[in-house]
Write a protein that holds these residues in place. Structure first.
Motif, PDB file in Angstrom:
ATOM      1  N   THR A 172      82.268 -20.640 -41.280  1.00  0.00           N
ATOM      2  CA  THR A 172      82.092 -19.774 -42.437  1.00  0.00           C
ATOM      3  C   THR A 172      82.748 -20.393 -43.667  1.00  0.00           C
ATOM      4  O   THR A 172      82.178 -20.389 -44.758  1.00  0.00           O
ATOM      5  CB  THR A 172      82.652 -18.366 -42.161  1.00  0.00           C
ATOM      6  OG1 THR A 172      82.002 -17.839 -41.000  1.00  0.00           O
ATOM      7  CG2 THR A 172      82.429 -17.432 -43.336  1.00  0.00           C
ATOM      8  N   PHE A 225      76.870 -12.515 -49.059  1.00  0.00           N
ATOM      9  CA  PHE A 225      77.599 -13.640 -48.475  1.00  0.00           C
ATOM     10  C   PHE A 225      78.619 -14.228 -49.448  1.00  0.00           C
ATOM     11  O   PHE A 225      79.693 -14.672 -49.037  1.00  0.00           O
ATOM     12  CB  PHE A 225      76.613 -14.698 -47.987  1.00  0.00           C
ATOM     13  CG  PHE A 225      75.776 -14.177 -46.859  1.00  0.00           C
ATOM     14  CD1 PHE A 225      76.262 -14.143 -45.570  1.00  0.00           C
ATOM     15  CD2 PHE A 225      74.496 -13.688 -47.096  1.00  0.00           C
ATOM     16  CE1 PHE A 225      75.500 -13.640 -44.528  1.00  0.00           C
ATOM     17  CE2 PHE A 225      73.726 -13.187 -46.075  1.00  0.00           C
ATOM     18  CZ  PHE A 225      74.229 -13.159 -44.772  1.00  0.00           C
ATOM     19  N   VAL A 258      71.940 -12.855 -51.037  1.00  0.00           N
ATOM     20  CA  VAL A 258      72.960 -13.901 -51.150  1.00  0.00           C
ATOM     21  C   VAL A 258      74.274 -13.340 -51.703  1.00  0.00           C
ATOM     22  O   VAL A 258      75.348 -13.808 -51.335  1.00  0.00           O
ATOM     23  CB  VAL A 258      72.444 -15.100 -51.972  1.00  0.00           C
ATOM     24  CG1 VAL A 258      72.356 -14.770 -53.446  1.00  0.00           C
ATOM     25  CG2 VAL A 258      73.303 -16.329 -51.743  1.00  0.00           C
ATOM     26  N   PHE A 311      70.426  -8.065 -46.898  1.00  0.00           N
ATOM     27  CA  PHE A 311      71.353  -9.193 -46.815  1.00  0.00           C
ATOM     28  C   PHE A 311      71.009 -10.235 -47.868  1.00  0.00           C
ATOM     29  O   PHE A 311      70.575 -11.332 -47.556  1.00  0.00           O
ATOM     30  CB  PHE A 311      71.330  -9.812 -45.410  1.00  0.00           C
ATOM     31  CG  PHE A 311      71.795  -8.859 -44.354  1.00  0.00           C
ATOM     32  CD1 PHE A 311      73.148  -8.617 -44.174  1.00  0.00           C
ATOM     33  CD2 PHE A 311      70.885  -8.191 -43.560  1.00  0.00           C
ATOM     34  CE1 PHE A 311      73.580  -7.732 -43.210  1.00  0.00           C
ATOM     35  CE2 PHE A 311      71.310  -7.305 -42.589  1.00  0.00           C
ATOM     36  CZ  PHE A 311      72.657  -7.067 -42.413  1.00  0.00           C
ATOM     37  N   TYR A 342      82.164  -3.908 -41.740  1.00  0.00           N
ATOM     38  CA  TYR A 342      82.554  -5.015 -42.618  1.00  0.00           C
ATOM     39  C   TYR A 342      84.066  -5.225 -42.597  1.00  0.00           C
ATOM     40  O   TYR A 342      84.544  -6.358 -42.507  1.00  0.00           O
ATOM     41  CB  TYR A 342      82.045  -4.740 -44.029  1.00  0.00           C
ATOM     42  CG  TYR A 342      82.254  -5.879 -44.993  1.00  0.00           C
ATOM     43  CD1 TYR A 342      81.444  -7.011 -44.946  1.00  0.00           C
ATOM     44  CD2 TYR A 342      83.250  -5.826 -45.960  1.00  0.00           C
ATOM     45  CE1 TYR A 342      81.621  -8.064 -45.830  1.00  0.00           C
ATOM     46  CE2 TYR A 342      83.433  -6.868 -46.857  1.00  0.00           C
ATOM     47  CZ  TYR A 342      82.620  -7.985 -46.787  1.00  0.00           C
ATOM     48  OH  TYR A 342      82.796  -9.022 -47.662  1.00  0.00           O
ATOM     49  N   TYR A 369      72.963 -19.513 -46.414  1.00  0.00           N
ATOM     50  CA  TYR A 369      73.146 -18.242 -45.718  1.00  0.00           C
ATOM     51  C   TYR A 369      71.799 -17.730 -45.222  1.00  0.00           C
ATOM     52  O   TYR A 369      70.767 -18.027 -45.800  1.00  0.00           O
ATOM     53  CB  TYR A 369      73.774 -17.212 -46.663  1.00  0.00           C
ATOM     54  CG  TYR A 369      75.068 -17.715 -47.250  1.00  0.00           C
ATOM     55  CD1 TYR A 369      76.201 -17.827 -46.461  1.00  0.00           C
ATOM     56  CD2 TYR A 369      75.139 -18.118 -48.572  1.00  0.00           C
ATOM     57  CE1 TYR A 369      77.381 -18.312 -46.976  1.00  0.00           C
ATOM     58  CE2 TYR A 369      76.322 -18.608 -49.104  1.00  0.00           C
ATOM     59  CZ  TYR A 369      77.432 -18.705 -48.295  1.00  0.00           C
ATOM     60  OH  TYR A 369      78.594 -19.188 -48.816  1.00  0.00           O
ATOM     61  N   GLN A 370      71.854 -16.944 -44.171  1.00  0.00           N
ATOM     62  CA  GLN A 370      70.638 -16.336 -43.640  1.00  0.00           C
ATOM     63  C   GLN A 370      70.438 -15.011 -44.371  1.00  0.00           C
ATOM     64  O   GLN A 370      70.964 -13.986 -43.967  1.00  0.00           O
ATOM     65  CB  GLN A 370      70.766 -16.144 -42.136  1.00  0.00           C
ATOM     66  CG  GLN A 370      70.894 -17.465 -41.418  1.00  0.00           C
ATOM     67  CD  GLN A 370      71.277 -17.306 -39.963  1.00  0.00           C
ATOM     68  OE1 GLN A 370      71.285 -16.222 -39.420  1.00  0.00           O
ATOM     69  NE2 GLN A 370      71.579 -18.407 -39.335  1.00  0.00           N
ATOM     70  N   THR A 371      69.687 -15.088 -45.446  1.00  0.00           N
ATOM     71  CA  THR A 371      69.497 -13.924 -46.307  1.00  0.00           C
ATOM     72  C   THR A 371      68.197 -13.210 -45.968  1.00  0.00           C
ATOM     73  O   THR A 371      67.330 -13.741 -45.282  1.00  0.00           O
ATOM     74  CB  THR A 371      69.464 -14.349 -47.787  1.00  0.00           C
ATOM     75  OG1 THR A 371      68.374 -15.255 -47.978  1.00  0.00           O
ATOM     76  CG2 THR A 371      70.764 -14.999 -48.197  1.00  0.00           C
ATOM     77  N   THR A 429      80.525 -23.061 -45.021  1.00  0.00           N
ATOM     78  CA  THR A 429      79.389 -22.537 -45.791  1.00  0.00           C
ATOM     79  C   THR A 429      79.840 -22.053 -47.170  1.00  0.00           C
ATOM     80  O   THR A 429      79.094 -22.164 -48.134  1.00  0.00           O
ATOM     81  CB  THR A 429      78.655 -21.389 -45.068  1.00  0.00           C
ATOM     82  OG1 THR A 429      79.519 -20.268 -44.939  1.00  0.00           O
ATOM     83  CG2 THR A 429      78.129 -21.811 -43.716  1.00  0.00           C
ATOM     84  N   CYS A 430      81.069 -21.549 -47.241  1.00  0.00           N
ATOM     85  CA  CYS A 430      81.598 -21.071 -48.526  1.00  0.00           C
ATOM     86  C   CYS A 430      82.068 -22.211 -49.416  1.00  0.00           C
ATOM     87  O   CYS A 430      82.151 -22.043 -50.635  1.00  0.00           O
ATOM     88  CB  CYS A 430      82.775 -20.127 -48.287  1.00  0.00           C
ATOM     89  SG  CYS A 430      82.376 -18.591 -47.446  1.00  0.00           S
ATOM     90  N   GLN A 490      81.474 -11.978 -49.237  1.00  0.00           N
ATOM     91  CA  GLN A 490      82.179 -12.238 -47.977  1.00  0.00           C
ATOM     92  C   GLN A 490      83.133 -13.431 -48.143  1.00  0.00           C
ATOM     93  O   GLN A 490      84.287 -13.372 -47.717  1.00  0.00           O
ATOM     94  CB  GLN A 490      81.152 -12.516 -46.879  1.00  0.00           C
ATOM     95  CG  GLN A 490      81.725 -12.807 -45.531  1.00  0.00           C
ATOM     96  CD  GLN A 490      80.632 -13.013 -44.516  1.00  0.00           C
ATOM     97  OE1 GLN A 490      80.045 -12.058 -44.027  1.00  0.00           O
ATOM     98  NE2 GLN A 490      80.347 -14.257 -44.196  1.00  0.00           N
ATOM     99  N   CYS A 491      82.675 -14.506 -48.766  1.00  0.00           N
ATOM    100  CA  CYS A 491      83.532 -15.676 -49.017  1.00  0.00           C
ATOM    101  C   CYS A 491      84.741 -15.282 -49.853  1.00  0.00           C
ATOM    102  O   CYS A 491      85.881 -15.675 -49.555  1.00  0.00           O
ATOM    103  CB  CYS A 491      82.757 -16.769 -49.748  1.00  0.00           C
ATOM    104  SG  CYS A 491      81.439 -17.513 -48.776  1.00  0.00           S
TER     105      CYS A 491
END
Length: 192
Positions: free
Chosen positions: A57, A86, A83, A81, A33, A67-69, A60-61, A89-90
């Motif tokens: 990215t 993600f 939500v 994974f 990560y 997101y591909q959860t 998407t944020c 991550q944002c």
């Protein structure tokens, strides 16, 4: 991933990963990560993520929130994974302010502005494949002739090696539409 003659899903994932590593000219997949964060925070045009990864990215944020959860323990990737991963991550890449509340607000605004699954568009052909993870939030069928859709069973996300061959489609050129669809479909068939 759907070729069951290779073996169970984990073996198929190994084959797909091998293909992707070969295309990227990489020997192994570094999944840490912190390494991903370091790459995504690099805003240089020479960075690995300047190919559109950082931009996508951010979109998407800041607009989509798609997101591909994986929330189901029995799925290939289990429930690792969600939500929340993600959203974090944002926040870690771009800003602490890009939390769940922010995401709900900007996604609602994007849907309001563009119509969500009821877009107010004409002369747009919506094409999705059944194994494209982005087909879920897309327009895959409609009763409106001005919103044509094509949904292709077993088709993946657009094949990157073919996109350079597609030219802009103009509404006054039916031959151009047919030619572009023929190019796209030939690329898809080649990569099955």
């Amino acid at each position: 991933m759907v070729n069951t003659t290779i073996g169970p899903p984990v073996d198929r994932l190994g084959v797909v990963s091998g293909i992707l590593l070969e295309k990227a000219k990489e020997k192994c997949l570094d999944y840490k990560y912190e390494k991903m964060l370091s790459e995504m925070k690099n805003i240089s045009w020479q960075s690995k993520v300047a190919n559109g990864t950082r931009q996508w990215t951010y979109q998407t944020c800041n607009e989509f929130g798609f997101y591909q959860t994986s929330n189901n323990r029995s799925d290939t990737f289990g429930d690792r994974f969600k939500v929340d991963f993600f959203i974090k991550q944002c926040m870690d890449i771009y800003s602490e302010s890009m939390n769940a509340t922010y995401l709900e607000r900007v996604v609602a605004e994007t849907n309001r502005q563009f119509g969500g699954l009821n877009p107010n568009t004409t002369n747009v052909l919506y094409v999705h494949g059944s194994i494209d993870p982005w087909h879920a939030p897309g327009l895959t069928s409609t009763n409106k002739p001005e919103l044509p859709t094509i949904f292709i069973e077993s088709a993946p996300h657009i094949v990157p090696t073919c996109i350079h061959r597609l030219k802009p489609i103009h509404h006054n050129s039916p031959r151009r539409v047919i030619k572009s669809l023929n190019i796209w479909s030939s690329c898809w068939v080649i990569h099955i």
